[in-house]
Design a protein around this motif. Structure first.
Motif, mmCIF file in Angstrom:
data_model
loop_
_atom_site.group_PDB
_atom_site.id
_atom_site.type_symbol
_atom_site.label_atom_id
_atom_site.label_comp_id
_atom_site.label_asym_id
_atom_site.label_seq_id
_atom_site.Cartn_x
_atom_site.Cartn_y
_atom_site.Cartn_z
ATOM 1 N N UNK A 227 -2.321 -8.910 20.960
ATOM 2 C CA UNK A 227 -1.005 -8.328 21.218
ATOM 3 C C UNK A 227 0.106 -9.240 20.698
ATOM 4 N N UNK A 228 -0.111 -10.551 20.722
ATOM 5 C CA UNK A 228 0.889 -11.454 20.146
ATOM 6 C C UNK A 228 1.028 -11.223 18.641
ATOM 7 N N UNK A 229 -0.085 -10.998 17.971
ATOM 8 C CA UNK A 229 -0.023 -10.667 16.550
ATOM 9 C C UNK A 229 0.765 -9.376 16.334
ATOM 10 N N UNK A 230 0.490 -8.367 17.160
ATOM 11 C CA UNK A 230 1.163 -7.074 17.004
ATOM 12 C C UNK A 230 2.666 -7.213 17.258
ATOM 13 N N UNK A 231 3.033 -8.006 18.263
ATOM 14 C CA UNK A 231 4.464 -8.233 18.541
ATOM 15 C C UNK A 231 5.130 -8.900 17.349
ATOM 16 N N UNK A 232 4.458 -9.882 16.758
ATOM 17 C CA UNK A 232 5.025 -10.548 15.580
ATOM 18 C C UNK A 232 5.163 -9.572 14.420
ATOM 19 N N UNK A 233 4.122 -8.798 14.165
ATOM 20 C CA UNK A 233 4.152 -7.847 13.059
ATOM 21 C C UNK A 233 5.223 -6.779 13.262
ATOM 22 N N UNK A 234 5.460 -6.401 14.511
ATOM 23 C CA UNK A 234 6.459 -5.380 14.799
ATOM 24 C C UNK A 234 7.853 -5.827 14.355
ATOM 25 N N UNK A 235 8.091 -7.116 14.353
ATOM 26 C CA UNK A 235 9.385 -7.630 13.917
ATOM 27 C C UNK A 235 9.544 -7.704 12.410
ATOM 28 N N UNK A 236 8.473 -7.415 11.661
ATOM 29 C CA UNK A 236 8.526 -7.475 10.204
ATOM 30 C C UNK A 236 9.209 -6.230 9.643
ATOM 31 N N UNK A 237 9.861 -6.402 8.517
ATOM 32 C CA UNK A 237 10.554 -5.283 7.878
ATOM 33 C C UNK A 237 9.566 -4.268 7.305
ATOM 34 N N UNK A 238 8.348 -4.716 7.054
ATOM 35 C CA UNK A 238 7.328 -3.820 6.495
ATOM 36 C C UNK A 238 6.431 -3.243 7.593
ATOM 37 N N UNK A 239 6.927 -3.224 8.837
ATOM 38 C CA UNK A 239 6.130 -2.786 9.982
ATOM 39 C C UNK A 239 5.553 -1.392 9.794
ATOM 40 N N UNK A 240 6.342 -0.474 9.281
ATOM 41 C CA UNK A 240 5.857 0.905 9.125
ATOM 42 C C UNK A 240 4.663 0.980 8.178
ATOM 43 N N UNK A 241 4.658 0.144 7.151
ATOM 44 C CA UNK A 241 3.508 0.107 6.238
ATOM 45 C C UNK A 241 2.311 -0.588 6.884
ATOM 46 N N UNK A 242 2.590 -1.618 7.668
ATOM 47 C CA UNK A 242 1.516 -2.379 8.305
ATOM 48 C C UNK A 242 0.763 -1.517 9.306
ATOM 49 N N UNK A 243 1.474 -0.603 9.974
ATOM 50 C CA UNK A 243 0.854 0.247 10.989
ATOM 51 C C UNK A 243 -0.416 0.904 10.489
ATOM 52 N N UNK A 244 -0.337 1.487 9.305
ATOM 53 C CA UNK A 244 -1.507 2.186 8.772
ATOM 54 C C UNK A 244 -2.538 1.205 8.221
ATOM 55 N N UNK A 245 -2.072 0.084 7.688
ATOM 56 C CA UNK A 245 -2.995 -0.876 7.085
ATOM 57 C C UNK A 245 -3.910 -1.507 8.123
ATOM 58 N N UNK A 246 -3.379 -1.804 9.305
ATOM 59 C CA UNK A 246 -4.205 -2.451 10.330
ATOM 60 C C UNK A 246 -4.874 -1.433 11.250
ATOM 61 N N UNK A 247 -4.632 -0.137 11.000
ATOM 62 C CA UNK A 247 -5.208 0.938 11.820
ATOM 63 C C UNK A 247 -4.864 0.716 13.293
ATOM 64 N N UNK A 248 -3.568 0.726 13.566
ATOM 65 C CA UNK A 248 -3.061 0.366 14.884
ATOM 66 C C UNK A 248 -3.613 1.256 15.986
ATOM 67 N N UNK A 249 -3.795 2.561 15.694
ATOM 68 C CA UNK A 249 -4.297 3.463 16.733
ATOM 69 C C UNK A 249 -5.724 3.116 17.156
ATOM 70 N N UNK A 250 -6.537 2.680 16.184
ATOM 71 C CA UNK A 250 -7.890 2.249 16.519
ATOM 72 C C UNK A 250 -7.855 0.998 17.391
ATOM 73 N N UNK A 251 -6.992 0.057 17.015
ATOM 74 C CA UNK A 251 -6.890 -1.183 17.782
ATOM 75 C C UNK A 251 -6.484 -0.883 19.225
ATOM 76 N N UNK A 252 -5.472 -0.038 19.384
ATOM 77 C CA UNK A 252 -4.989 0.289 20.730
ATOM 78 C C UNK A 252 -6.090 0.974 21.536
ATOM 79 N N UNK A 253 -6.787 1.910 20.915
ATOM 80 C CA UNK A 253 -7.866 2.611 21.616
ATOM 81 C C UNK A 253 -8.906 1.628 22.132
#
Length: 726
Positions: A227-253
């Motif tokens: 979750x610390x990684x996700x919080x850091x990534x959320x602050x990035x300007x490329x966050x919307x692109x990162x969402x799909x790259x890291x498969x955020x929904x799978x991680x959360x599930x």
């Protein structure tokens, strides 16, 4: 009561290497884990587990592919919640040593949670029911994870995870309170509660309890790291692109499912519920999964940080260029970029007065910003020169200097060493914390556009924040105090006042030679080269020729332009021992060649004029002859100077000595420098087989137009030279 030992779940790097697998092949790893962990060796009993897992995986994919909104509108201040979770799940020393950016003192934590948690208490209670097996009607772990995804669908990814972790922390904390209080056998309330729950065996078996809670804590630590990684990534300007790259929904599930299984384990420990074989295996699978995602993020975070840095630097650089083209009304906005990104904090420190202040202290003031690498002590001569100028003029001229060290991101900045460096400076510096906030877009501008290489660079900003001079040190070395206020208009005025002779070249270099230059009835001859015999012969010929015409000429040996100190000092010593007359000291020789280099860069950066052409001609000739290891001669007075290749000059002297009577008549009738120039022209045309090769140390981009050969006046070709420090 049945208990499960999770101590064999991989937790070290050797085991972790085994989980870097394709998700579809995970059953092989999980089977190995279960065989060791649960003690089940029957292929028949396990087959049902894997069939069930395979079937559920298809459903999981359907849930994940349904696409819960990763950029949901509800964001939370997750910092206080994370600290509460850490304080409950981790030991005190562990909690205080992690993620200091989220650590608050108790009073601040109480204040921030007092407005945050009341609005979330009902939601957290619902989540607690989902992750606890005390509510069996909620279904399997998969069904509960699906319910949590629906319940939290409008929350941002980090908020989803932190809310679920907060609910688990409550469940875990309740259990640990009971455990801790049970150690006091005199507490009838706790003892009666334990008997009623029938968990005496669990609490009495201290080793089993410690091992299972340790595994749960290890799993939660992995979840917190994720979750610390996700919080850091959320602050990035490329966050919307990162969402799909890291498969955020799978991680959360899988994070939800892991927390749910940990909740089931707590139920197994404290409420008389017994985990089934299938539920034990699912915990192992979930643990493997979440560690897989954690390690993937650990690997990718470096790439994302680098990409984010590039995006941020480019954006800051473009914004800074906009400010430079259209300066704002106040210089504070420019200083925000040129000094530090904090305006109101007391980031400026004056070691002399021990006073700290904010950038607003510089509002509507002339500011000179000294940029350099952290190794500024290696440029002590430059610092001494600038300190003398600052002490003599900063009150009179009404300006301030601030040192802004520039370091690449790999540089480790030692606070003690930094404080020791700034304690010796008379001007303003940045506090240690502010050094870490220097705008990277500025660094890109300095390095890409302004030729910054780590050596001191003095940028001048006027009261409105406009850049008056990209590097005033060059102009300061040439003109001294008269260089202020460093504007182009002021420099043009200075150019009209100076001559192209030796006075401007030799000022404050050598006291003896300075006196020679001031004399109106004598000339000065400077020479260089490695051949002592040639130098001796040249001096003798020159003495013969000048004495014949009753012309007074003083000679001085300069030494070569090289960064090899030992070589230069040895050569100068050899000339002094040969008693060939006056010679420079090493420091004077170094300053001389640095000044010649500065002439080429400085006057090459101006539009062609009589003054700049004069300086460029003889300065580039000096550098050319020295670079080719040729001997050379520069002869002149305060107002004029002539430069010759050594062989040409000696040939000319020999020609003159063969026609001394003609020479004496012409030398006494016309200006000496004009006459010797005419005599040497014929020799020059015969001997010069090739033109000049010029090496410039500095930023070639500062030179306007073509650099022309001082001999043939043709444009010189540009070549790249790489030279090491030796």
């Amino acid at each position: 009561m049945a208990s499960i030992s999770l101590s064999s779940v991989p937790s070290n790097l050797a085991h972790r290497a085994a989980i870097k697998f394709h998700p579809l092949k995970s059953s092989m790893v999980c089977k190995a884990v279960l065989d060791n962990q649960v003690g089940v060796n029957s292929d028949t009993s396990l087959s049902a587990v894997w069939r069930n897992y395979s079937t559920e995986t298809k459903v999981q994919r359907q849930v994940i592919s349904a696409g819960y909104n990763g950029s949901a509108s509800i964001n939370l201040d997750v910092g206080p919640l994370l600290q509460l979770v850490e304080d409950i799940v981790k030991d005190k020393s562990e909690a205080e040593s992690t993620q200091k950016s989220f650590r608050f003192d108790f009073q601040e934590l109480q204040q921030r949670t007092s407005t945050l948690i009341p609005g979330l208490s009902q939601l957290i209670h619902k989540i607690t029911c989902e992750i606890s097996y005390d509510c069996p009607e909620k279904g399997t772990a998969h069904e509960r994870a699906n319910s949590l995804l629906a319940l939290l669908s409008n929350y941002s990814p980090d908020a989803k995870i932190v809310l679920v972790l907060a609910a688990f922390a409550i469940r875990y904390g309740d259990f640990m309170v009971t455990v801790n209080q049970y150690t006091n056998k005199s507490d009838r309330f706790v003892s009666s509660l334990v008997l009623l729950k029938q968990i005496t065996g669990t609490l009495e078996n201290e080793n089993t309890l410690k091992s299972q809670t340790a595994v749960i804590k290890d799993i939660i630590n992995t979840l917190l790291g994720t979750v610390y990684y996700i919080i850091e990534l959320k602050g990035f300007r490329s966050w919307n692109n990162i969402l799909s790259e890291i498969r955020i929904n799978e991680i959360i599930y899988w994070m939800f499912k892991t927390v749910i299984h940990c909740g089931f384990t707590i139920s197994d420990l404290c409420s008389g519920y017994t985990l089934s074989l299938n539920e034990k295996s699912e915990l192992a699978v979930s643990t493997q999964k979440i560690r897989y995602y954690y390690e993937q993020l650990t690997t990718r975070i470096t790439i994302y940080r680098k990409r984010e840095e590039e995006i941020r630097v480019t954006a800051d650089y473009q914004e800074l260029l906009g400010f430079l083209r259209f300066p704002p009304a106040s210089n504070i906005e420019i200083l925000y970029y040129f000094i530090s990104s904090s305006i109101d904090s007391k980031i400026l420190y004056n070691p002399g007065t021990k006073v700290s202040t904010s950038l607003r202290f510089f509002q509507d003031r002339k500011v000179l910003i000294l940029y350099s690498s952290f190794a500024i002590e290696t440029f002590q001569d430059e610092l001494t020169f600038l300190e003398r100028f600052y002490n003599n003029t900063h009150t009179r001229f009404g300006y301030e200097i601030v040192w802004v060290p520039i370091a690449d991101q790999k540089t480790v900045i030692d606070e003690k060493r930094y404080n020791a460096i700034i304690s010796k400076m008379p001007w303003y510096t940045l506090t240690y914390e502010a050094v870490l906030q220097v705008n990277r877009g500025l660094v890109h501008l300095l390095q890409k556009d302004w030729g910054f290489t780590g050596k001191p660079m003095l940028v001048v900003l006027d009261e409105r924040g406009q850049v008056v001079r990209q590097n005033a040190l060059l102009m300061l070395h040439l003109y001294g105090e008269e260089a202020f206020p460093f504007t182009q208009e002021h420099e043009i005025q200075l150019l009209t006042k100076i001559s192209t002779g030796m006075q401007f070249l030799l000022v404050q270099i050598d006291a003896t030679i300075s006196q020679w230059v001031k004399s109106k009835d004598q000339y000065v001859c400077l020479y260089g080269g490695d051949d002592i015999e040639w130098c001796k012969g040249m001096v003798q010929l020159l003495t013969t020729v000048t004495q014949a015409a009753n012309i007074k000429v003083e000679t001085a040996y300069v030494g070569r332009n090289t960064h090899h100190k030992d070589t230069v000092e040895a050569t100068l010593k050899a000339f002094r021992e040969a008693k060939l007359g006056h010679s420079f000291e090493y420091s004077s020789s170094t300053v001389f060649w640095e000044r010649v280099q500065k002439y080429v860069v400085h006057f090459g950066s101006h539009d062609v004029s009589e003054v700049s052409e004069g300086f460029l001609s003889w300065a580039s000739s000096l550098l050319t002859f020295d670079k080719s290891r040729d001997s050379w001669v520069a002869i002149g007075n305060a107002d004029h100077i002539l430069v010759f290749r050594g062989s040409v000059f000696v040939s000319g002297l020999k020609l003159i000595s063969s026609k001394l009577e003609q020479w004496k008549r012409e030398a006494n009738r016309v200006n000496f420098l004009q006459v010797i120039s005419e005599w040497l022209k014929s020799v020059t045309n015969k001997q010069e087989k090739h033109c000049h090769e010029l090496e410039i140390v500095g930023n070639p981009a500062l030179i306007k137009g073509d650099m022309r050969c001082p001999t043939c006046n043709e444009p010189m070709q540009v070549a790249m030279l790489y030279r090491c420090c030796k």
